[in-house]
Design an enzyme around this catalytic site. Structure first.
Site, PDB file in Angstrom:
ATOM      1  N   HIS A 205      30.402  35.946 -12.588  1.00 26.86           N
ATOM      2  CA  HIS A 205      29.730  37.216 -12.256  1.00 26.86           C
ATOM      3  C   HIS A 205      29.707  38.064 -13.533  1.00 26.86           C
ATOM      4  O   HIS A 205      29.230  37.606 -14.563  1.00 26.86           O
ATOM      5  CB  HIS A 205      30.481  37.849 -11.074  1.00 26.86           C
TER       6      HIS A 205
ATOM      7  N   HIS B  73      20.984  31.996 -11.952  1.00 26.01           N
ATOM      8  CA  HIS B  73      21.210  33.122 -11.046  1.00 26.01           C
ATOM      9  C   HIS B  73      20.987  32.663  -9.622  1.00 26.01           C
ATOM     10  O   HIS B  73      20.103  31.849  -9.371  1.00 26.01           O
ATOM     11  CB  HIS B  73      20.256  34.289 -11.382  1.00 26.01           C
TER      12      HIS B  73
ATOM     13  N   ASP C  43      23.313  38.805 -18.506  1.00 21.54           N
ATOM     14  CA  ASP C  43      24.477  38.709 -19.382  1.00 21.54           C
ATOM     15  C   ASP C  43      24.228  37.924 -20.657  1.00 21.54           C
ATOM     16  O   ASP C  43      25.066  37.940 -21.552  1.00 21.54           O
ATOM     17  CB  ASP C  43      25.635  38.048 -18.617  1.00 21.54           C
TER      18      ASP C  43
END
Ligand code: ACO
Length: 435
Positions: free
Chosen positions: A268, A307, A363
């Site tokens: 995450h 994702h 990210d």
């Protein structure tokens, strides 16, 4: 028969059932009537990791993963990133509408005047070792706020909830900055009410002997954009933790600490730090093909890729790339960028990644920007938690005011032993051998 229904036949009994469909979902409680006999508990849904189960109705954030769309309260993320400040977006997330000027002034005033933390927080931080991970310190300190504001437990009181939201959104940058200063051994810097949300955060992180800290406006705005992009993302792992823990009517400090704990994991929010470590490990552009090969052989994952919801592209990753260019004009280019671009180029052409619809997520580039701005990799996930606090609180407030919500308590499919005869300790060796 109404069109918006689902008819299912239980082949065990031959009975057909008609279930209503609303918003493209059936209620799994409607399955409970499907039984083989009076003793049967009734049918349940089995959905490990919630891959196809809506746990709530929400009007906060909309994602269309196939088309790469992200909207907060109906506004496209690209528009908000271009035109708004982070605090404006935080207001939007929490209260559902963009603020008027008067509402904005009040909101900024309230948040700004809740940035100080109790002096005992400094003592608490002193208890951590010099090399404690900032995320562990952050989670613990947010949880500790619960001891300072006992009235926060009255979560059914809207005014009390509002007050805690000011406190949490106001204080998380201070806590984050204090964690950083602690790990560096620097004295803590108090908030400066003249500065913007991100400007003040930078002040608390980096001010040394100068009487007044002045942030580089390009970096201050870049940080604000990154905060906007990270502010909410509907029912992700940490939002789900926020709702789940909050559903027990736990106070918002403990609940936010639980959400931040979920965020800390490398699958995450912890992925941003993991991306940087991965780029360090790869070392140079030439090593990228060999690294991709290892990933395809299943040795590790390409961090910052993939994702659960986005199967086309992550719209935040696009804005981040754009922001990265602005930041590098001010800071100089992060050498990791070349490795990241090469990884992205090869991965986007490679059948393994194409077939699995794996694209860079938020990210993949955020860590490279943060590093160029001077943040340590250990701080990246903390940087994520600051803006996400606004999203968590929006989800929490919505959950608490939703009459359909109750304490979150999933069912299970029990696969263990049925009732067994107890074996005294002295006789167990023989039983274990027999098994
Ligand atoms: N690198 C290599 N292979 C991957 C990756 C990756 N980053 N992500 C998924 N895959 C593969 C899986 O091994 C699986 O392959 P298989 O079908 O041969 O078994 C397939 O793609 C599907 O992946 P799942 O793990 O089933 O997808 P899921 O939706 O459960 O996971 C997740 C999504 C956790 C984000 C995953 O893609 C991942 O681990 N990515 C790396 C960590 C990361 O960047 N996390 C940040 C997400 S964004 C955020 O939380 C802020």
């Amino acid at each position: 028969m109404a069109n918006n229904t689902l008819t299912v036949t239980d082949n065990r009994t031959g009975t057909s059932y008609t279930l209503p469909i609303e918003h493209g979902t059936i209620r799994t409680m409607d399955l409970r009537q499907i039984k083989t006999g009076p003793e049967d508990f009734g049918l349940m849904g089995y959905d490990p990791a919630f891959t196809n189960t809506a746990s709530c109705r929400s009007s906060v954030t909309y994602i269309d993963g196939d088309r790469g769309i992200l909207r907060y309260r109906g506004y496209p993320i690209e528009v908000l990133a271009e035109h708004c400040s982070f605090l404006e977006v935080a207001y939007l997330l929490v209260w559902g509408e963009l603020p008027t000027q008067a509402q904005m002034n009040d909101w900024v005033y309230q948040i700004t005047h809740h940035t100080m933390v109790h002096e005992t927080v400094k003592k608490l931080l002193e208890g951590f070792r010099y090399n404690a991970h900032p995320m562990g310190m952050f989670v613990s300190t947010v949880a500790a706020l619960s001891t300072l504001y006992p009235e926060a437990k009255h979560v059914e009181d809207a005014e009390i909830r509002k007050h805690q939201m000011f406190r949490l959104i106001g204080k998380v940058p201070t806590i984050a900055a204090y964690c950083y200063r602690h790990s560096k051994g620097y004295p803590y810097v108090y908030p400066d009410n003249d500065l913007s949300y991100t400007g003040n955060f930078m002040n608390m992180l980096w001010r040394m002997m100068e009487p007044k800290y002045v942030a580089n406006p390009v970096l201050e705005r870049a940080l604000d954009i990154l905060f906007i992009l990270h502010a909410d993302h509907e029912q992700n792992c940490s939002a789900n933790a926020m709702r789940s823990v909050g559903s027990a009517l736990t106070d918002p400090y403990l609940t936010t600490a639980a959400a931040a704990s979920a965020l800390a994991g490398p699958l995450h929010g912890g992925a941003n730090e993991a991306v940087l470590r991965m780029l360090d490990e790869i070392g140079s552009k030439q090593n990228v093909p060999a690294y991709i090969k290892r990933i395809k052989e299943g040795h590790s994952k390409l961090m910052g890729f993939g994702h659960r919801v986005y199967k086309n592209y992550d719209p935040r990753a696009k804005i981040i790339k754009w922001t990265a260019e602005r930041v590098f004009e001010a800071t100089g280019r992060n050498t990791k960028l070349d490795i990241a671009l090469e990884l992205e180029r090869i991965a986007l052409e490679d059948e393994y990644f194409v077939k699995r619809k794996l694209y860079p997520n938020v990210d993949f580039y955020s860590g490279i920007i943060y590093q160029a701005m001077g943040f340590l990799p250990e701080m990246f996930t903390v940087m994520f938690a600051i803006p996400r606090t606004a999203g968590w609180l929006a989800q929490w407030n919505e959950m608490l005011t939703d009459p359909e919500q109750k304490i979150a308590r999933p069912r299970q499919v029990y696969t263990g032993e049925q009732e067994r005869a107890f074996v005294p300790l002295e006789k167990r060796g023989a039983v274990a051998t027999a098994r």
